[in-house]
Design an enzyme around this catalytic site. Structure first.
Site, PDB file in Angstrom:
ATOM      1  N   HIS A  16       0.792  -0.505   0.441  1.00  9.87           N
ATOM      2  CA  HIS A  16       0.019   0.150  -0.487  1.00  9.87           C
ATOM      3  C   HIS A  16       0.413   1.041  -0.593  1.00  9.87           C
ATOM      4  O   HIS A  16       0.779   1.962  -0.686  1.00  9.87           O
ATOM      5  CB  HIS A  16      -0.815  -0.133   1.282  1.00  9.87           C
ATOM      6  CG  HIS A  16      -1.540  -0.858   1.317  1.00  9.87           C
ATOM      7  ND1 HIS A  16      -1.894  -1.652   2.270  1.00  9.87           N
ATOM      8  CD2 HIS A  16      -2.591  -1.452   0.570  1.00  9.87           C
ATOM      9  CE1 HIS A  16      -2.993  -3.181   2.000  1.00  9.87           C
ATOM     10  NE2 HIS A  16      -3.495  -2.141   1.385  1.00  9.87           N
ATOM     11  N   LYS A  40     -16.191  -6.716   6.161  1.00  6.94           N
ATOM     12  CA  LYS A  40     -14.727  -7.764   6.461  1.00  6.94           C
ATOM     13  C   LYS A  40     -14.543  -8.378   8.074  1.00  6.94           C
ATOM     14  O   LYS A  40     -13.322  -8.573   7.839  1.00  6.94           O
ATOM     15  CB  LYS A  40     -13.578  -7.141   5.809  1.00  6.94           C
ATOM     16  CG  LYS A  40     -14.049  -6.921   4.323  1.00  6.94           C
ATOM     17  CD  LYS A  40     -13.174  -6.030   3.495  1.00  6.94           C
ATOM     18  CE  LYS A  40     -12.747  -6.094   2.636  1.00  6.94           C
ATOM     19  NZ  LYS A  40     -11.995  -5.457   1.325  1.00  6.94           N
ATOM     20  N   ARG A  89      -2.156  -6.319  -7.907  1.00  7.53           N
ATOM     21  CA  ARG A  89      -1.326  -6.952  -8.203  1.00  7.53           C
ATOM     22  C   ARG A  89      -1.347  -7.699  -8.797  1.00  7.53           C
ATOM     23  O   ARG A  89       0.254  -8.661  -9.253  1.00  7.53           O
ATOM     24  CB  ARG A  89      -1.047  -7.256  -6.523  1.00  7.53           C
ATOM     25  CG  ARG A  89      -1.445  -6.644  -5.250  1.00  7.53           C
ATOM     26  CD  ARG A  89      -2.047  -7.413  -4.152  1.00  7.53           C
ATOM     27  NE  ARG A  89      -3.073  -7.648  -4.214  1.00  7.53           N
ATOM     28  CZ  ARG A  89      -3.926  -8.790  -3.191  1.00  7.53           C
ATOM     29  NH1 ARG A  89      -2.976  -7.631  -2.147  1.00  7.53           N
ATOM     30  NH2 ARG A  89      -4.662  -8.767  -3.439  1.00  7.53           N
ATOM     31  N   SER A 127      -2.804  -7.812   2.651  1.00 11.04           N
ATOM     32  CA  SER A 127      -3.173  -7.779   4.638  1.00 11.04           C
ATOM     33  C   SER A 127      -3.730  -8.697   4.876  1.00 11.04           C
ATOM     34  O   SER A 127      -3.287  -9.514   6.533  1.00 11.04           O
ATOM     35  CB  SER A 127      -4.540  -6.741   4.794  1.00 11.04           C
ATOM     36  OG  SER A 127      -4.010  -5.248   4.074  1.00 11.04           O
TER      37      SER A 127
END
Length: 162
Positions: A16, A40, A89, A127
């Site tokens: 990030h 989440k 990514r 993450s």
């Protein structure tokens, strides 16, 4: 020009941070928008994620961090952002990101989406992976800011984890 970089950032990673670094070369100002993301079930609260992102990004002039609970395009409009930054990514990110960009464009045709790819050293980072490594006692220091590493270890220790 103001660019908005939204995400849950639970926690913010070096990937990030790399995207923010890249964005600062392209835009006058970058607003890192930390989403509440209750669905989440984040490890860190919104306030904690905002604070960690501010610490991790303190070296970048023109970068601010705010939490938000609305739709991304509504938040972008309210802050005067003309661009939404999204990270790609791998190919697996592409379909979801294009779908989101199309929906955002339909709601806010005046706001563009710009995709940035992180340095190849960070293309595998997420993450979720960072939290899993930390939960199992692995060393995450190469993947996150030192303050984020400390916060991860403290949180997981408090929960009876690593």
């Amino acid at each position: 020009m103001l660019a908005l970089y939204p995400g849950s950032f639970d926690p913010i990673t070096n990937g990030h941070i790399d995207l923010v670094r890249r964005a600062t070369r392209l835009f006058d100002r970058v607003l890192v928008a930390v989403a509440a993301s209750a669905a989440k079930r984040p490890l860190f609260s919104l306030d904690e994620r905002v604070a960690l992102a501010r610490e991790a990004l303190a070296e970048f002039p023109g970068v601010t961090v705010e939490g938000f609970t609305s739709l991304v395009v509504e938040f972008a409009r309210a802050r005067g952002a003309e661009v939404i930054i999204r990270g790609l990514r791998a190919v697996s990110d592409f379909e979801y990101e294009v779908q989101m960009a199309a929906m955002n464009r339909s709601m806010a045709p005046d706001i563009e989406t710009v995709y940035l790819s992180p340095d190849t050293a960070y293309t595998f980072l997420s993450s979720t992976l960072i939290k899993d490594i930390a939960r199992h006692g692995g060393d995450v220091s190469a993947y996150v800011h030192p303050r984020v590493r400390e916060a991860l270890h403290a949180r997981l220790a408090a929960e009876g984890g690593a």
